[in-house]
Design an enzyme around this catalytic site. Sequence first.
Site, mmCIF file in Angstrom:
data_model
loop_
_atom_site.group_PDB
_atom_site.id
_atom_site.type_symbol
_atom_site.label_atom_id
_atom_site.label_comp_id
_atom_site.label_asym_id
_atom_site.label_seq_id
_atom_site.Cartn_x
_atom_site.Cartn_y
_atom_site.Cartn_z
ATOM 1 N NE ARG A 61 -3.408 -0.286 2.486
ATOM 2 C CZ ARG A 61 -4.662 -0.222 2.399
ATOM 3 N NH1 ARG A 61 -5.337 0.697 2.319
ATOM 4 N NH2 ARG A 61 -5.444 -1.221 2.359
ATOM 5 C CB THR A 62 3.137 2.708 2.419
ATOM 6 O OG1 THR A 62 2.378 2.711 3.574
ATOM 7 C CG2 THR A 62 4.128 4.070 2.583
ATOM 8 N NE ARG A 102 6.336 0.749 5.932
ATOM 9 C CZ ARG A 102 4.920 0.792 6.097
ATOM 10 N NH1 ARG A 102 4.158 -0.263 5.937
ATOM 11 N NH2 ARG A 102 4.283 1.761 6.277
ATOM 12 C CE LYS A 148 24.512 -12.080 -2.627
ATOM 13 N NZ LYS A 148 25.272 -11.349 -3.989
ATOM 14 C CG HIS A 178 3.578 5.944 8.331
ATOM 15 N ND1 HIS A 178 3.969 6.293 7.154
ATOM 16 C CD2 HIS A 178 2.884 4.931 7.973
ATOM 17 C CE1 HIS A 178 3.440 5.689 6.209
ATOM 18 N NE2 HIS A 178 2.904 4.607 6.694
#
Lengths: 290, 290, 290
Positions: C49-50, C99, C77, C127
Site C-alpha cells: 500500500r505505502t 521502511r 549476504k 510514519h
Amino acid sequence: MRHLITTNDLSEKDISEIYRLADSFLEGPTPHLLKNKLIITIFFENSTRTRSSFEVAAKRLGAEVVNLDVAKSSTKKGETLYDTAANLDAMGPNAIIVRHKSSGVPYTLSKHVNCSLINAGDGSHAHPTQALLDLFTLLRHFGDVRGKKIAIVGDIKNSRVANSNIELLRRFGMEVILVAPPHFLPKIDLASTYDIREVIDEVDAIMSLRTQTERHRYPIYASLKDYARDFCITKELIKKRDLIILHPGPVHRNIDISDEVLSDPRCKVLEQVKNGVAVRMGVLVKLLHG
Amino acid sequence: MRHLITTNDLSEKDISEIYRLADSFLEGPTPHLLKNKLIITIFFENSTRTRSSFEVAAKRLGAEVVNLDVAKSSTKKGETLYDTAANLDAMGPNAIIVRHKSSGVPYTLSKHVNCSLINAGDGSHAHPTQALLDLFTLLRHFGDVRGKKIAIVGDIKNSRVANSNIELLRRFGMEVILVAPPHFLPKIDLASTYDIREVIDEVDAIMSLRTQTERHRYPIYASLKDYARDFCITKELIKKRDLIILHPGPVHRNIDISDEVLSDPRCKVLEQVKNGVAVRMGVLVKLLHG
Amino acid sequence: MRHLITTNDLSEKDISEIYRLADSFLEGPTPHLLKNKLIITIFFENSTRTRSSFEVAAKRLGAEVVNLDVAKSSTKKGETLYDTAANLDAMGPNAIIVRHKSSGVPYTLSKHVNCSLINAGDGSHAHPTQALLDLFTLLRHFGDVRGKKIAIVGDIKNSRVANSNIELLRRFGMEVILVAPPHFLPKIDLASTYDIREVIDEVDAIMSLRTQTERHRYPIYASLKDYARDFCITKELIKKRDLIILHPGPVHRNIDISDEVLSDPRCKVLEQVKNGVAVRMGVLVKLLHG
C-alpha cells in the site's frame, strides 16, 4: 466498453479495431498513445509471461506501470479482495490488470472500481487477451478464417484458454473440434474425439494446450509420458500436412509438442508471443485512449 | 558486436569508447540516448546490487526496463532456459541482461535471441561489467595503468570477478599478483603468493574479493576469523603506503577489509559503485545505440 | 530541509506548501516536475500500500523509480544497513524511501547518504507521510481544524501512525483524545479513556487504528471479537452524529470498523488513499524540486 473480462465484452467491430491497431504496432514505431496513463498489474497467480507481455505493451505505448507484488501485499494482512481493488482504484490508475486463480474475481472487482479492469486470466473461466492473440495469429496466417477447422487438444475442461478460444473462434466462423481424453472434455455441444489421428486430415490448425497438473488432482494417466503418447503433437502425426500449430505457452516439450515440431516453421508459438504484445497494446489503446 | 558475454568480446577500441561515454555521463546531464529502447533483466541468481545498477543505468538513458522475477517465472513450470530466452526475445526487447549461477548460460542463450544479450555474471566464469568498472576506476585514479601492479586477494579460484579482471587488467598492461590460500588459487601461470605481506611493498592496488561461502562446500579455514587474520586488508597492513583498495561488494567487514580501511580515502569501494552505473550506461549505449 | 524522518522535520510553512501542491495535483494534469529525477524505494517491511502510493506519486511527476526487493538483497549476504544505504546513495539517486521494522533506522541511514531520505514508516516510531495525509484529509473536510476534537482509537502505544498524528494534529490546534484499553495507552500527558462511548458526543473525528497482532506478543483480549465489542466503530456507536472516520488501512473489517460504517459517506478511508498520492507528490516536489 470499459472492462475486458471475457471475449464476449467485445463486439466484432471492437475486435477489428484492436487488430487494426495491433497490425500497425507490428509495423512501425509506436506512438506514445498512453502517455501520462497509469496501469497497475496485480497477479494473484504467478505468470511472468502474461504479466511481462502486458508490461511491455504498456511501456511501449508510453504508459507508467506499477506492479504489485501480491505475495507481500495487504491480502496477507487479511484485507478483502474488494478492499484491495477499491484502494488501488483510489490511487487513480487508468487500468488495473488482474490475474486470479478463482473464476469470477475480475468480474466482481470490476464492480468496485472506476478505472478499466482487464482480466489476465481467472481460474478455468476466461483468458480473453490470449484468445484475442490466438485469433489474430490465425488471421495473419490464413487471411480469412471463416470455415477453417481447428482442433483444440489437451486438458480443455480446466483451460481458460480453451474456454475463451471456443467462444471467439466460433464467433469468427471457425469450426472447433475438441480432442481430449474423456475426463478432459467439457460438457459442451461441439464435435469431439479421443483420438487426434481421426481428425488430423481435416484440420487447418491445431491448438495444443499446456498439460496442467495444478488444477486437478487425480491422475488421469499413469504418467505424462502415457498422455504424450496419445496427444503430443509430433512430426509423425503432422507429417507434411498444410496446417499450423499454436500453443499458449509455456510448452511442455515432448509432452504437449515434440522438439522437432517446435522448430518446424508451421509451429507459431514464438509468433504468438510477438503478436501477444501487439494485441495487448491494441486492447490497452482501445480501452484507455481518447 | 551485439552481445557482451566476456571481456574478450570487447576490443581495446570498444573499451575506450565505453570509457569515453562513461566519463561524459559522470560529468553532465544525461541525454536520453536509449529513448524507446526496451531492456529486460532476468536474474536467476539474486543480486540487488548489480541488477539495480543496470536498472539505474538504463533508466538514466531513457530506456524502459522490465524486471522478470524469476522465482515466480515459467522456469518453475518446467520451461527450458532456451524457451524462456526465445520467448522474451519474441517480445521484441533491445537487450536481455542475464545472471545465472551456471557458467556458460549467457553464451548459450545468446545463440537463441535476436536482441543483445548482456552477461551480468555467470557461475565462476565471467562478470564483464564488473571488470570494466574496476579497470575504469583504476584508470581514473592512475591516469595510465601500464606497468602498475595489482594484488587480487581472496577466493580467486571461484570468482568470476577475478577471472574477468585477470583477462582485462593484463590486456591493459597491468601486472597481476594472486594472493590466496592454496585451495583458492587457480591453476594459471601468474605470480602468486600465500602471504600478502610478501608483496605489499610492490603493489599499487589491492583488489579484495568477497569471501564466498556459497560456491564451495568444505571449510578451508576453521573460521572466517582465521581467514581474516591472514587476508583481511587492515590499516596495520597498508600503513601509509601509496596504494588504493578495490572490492566488488558487498564487503564482509573485518573479514575482507577492516572498518578502518573502509573509511580510508584510499578505499575506492563507493567510487566503484558510482563508476559502475556510468560504465554500464556506456556499455548499453555502445551495444544498443545507433 | 533534505530529509523527512518525522513530522517535526517540517515547519508549518513547509506543510502549507506541501498541501498547496497536493491540492493542485488533485485538480489538474500533473506537470512532470521530477523529470530526470531517480527515486529508490527500499522496504525492509512489507507494505504494498505505502510503497505503491509513493511509486504512483513519483511516476505521476515524471520521476524514475527503482524498487529494491529486499528479501533478495545484499542484506541477506550480511551487508550492514549502513553499507546498503551508502551503496544505494553512490548510484546517485535523488531520494531513497525506506521502511524498516526498527525505530530509528531511517534517521541513522540519513547520516550516511547525500540524497534525500524519506521515512515510509519505522517500527513504532514515526510514519510522517501518513500523518500528513490524515491532516490533509481533515483540512479538506473541515476547512479549519483549530479546536476540533479527534479520538484516536486502538493500539496507540505500538502505532507509528498514532505517534506521528499526535505530534502533527496537536501542532495544528486539534485536541487529541486517546481511546484504548490500558495496555495500548502510551504514557503521555493527553486526555484518555477506555470507553469510546464516554467521548463520542464531543468528537468531530475518529481515527481508528489497525489492530496489530504483529508488534506485541501477549493477548490483551481473549479474541479480536472481544476487542471489537469495545472498540469497533459501528453504526450503533456513531448513529447520525456529525463526525468523520479515518483509518490508515488496511482495515480489519468488523474489528476496526464495521461493514456498515465503511460504506457510510462519513468514512473517509478511500479519500485518504487518494489524498495520500497527492500529499506524497507534494512531499517529493518539496524535497527534490529546484
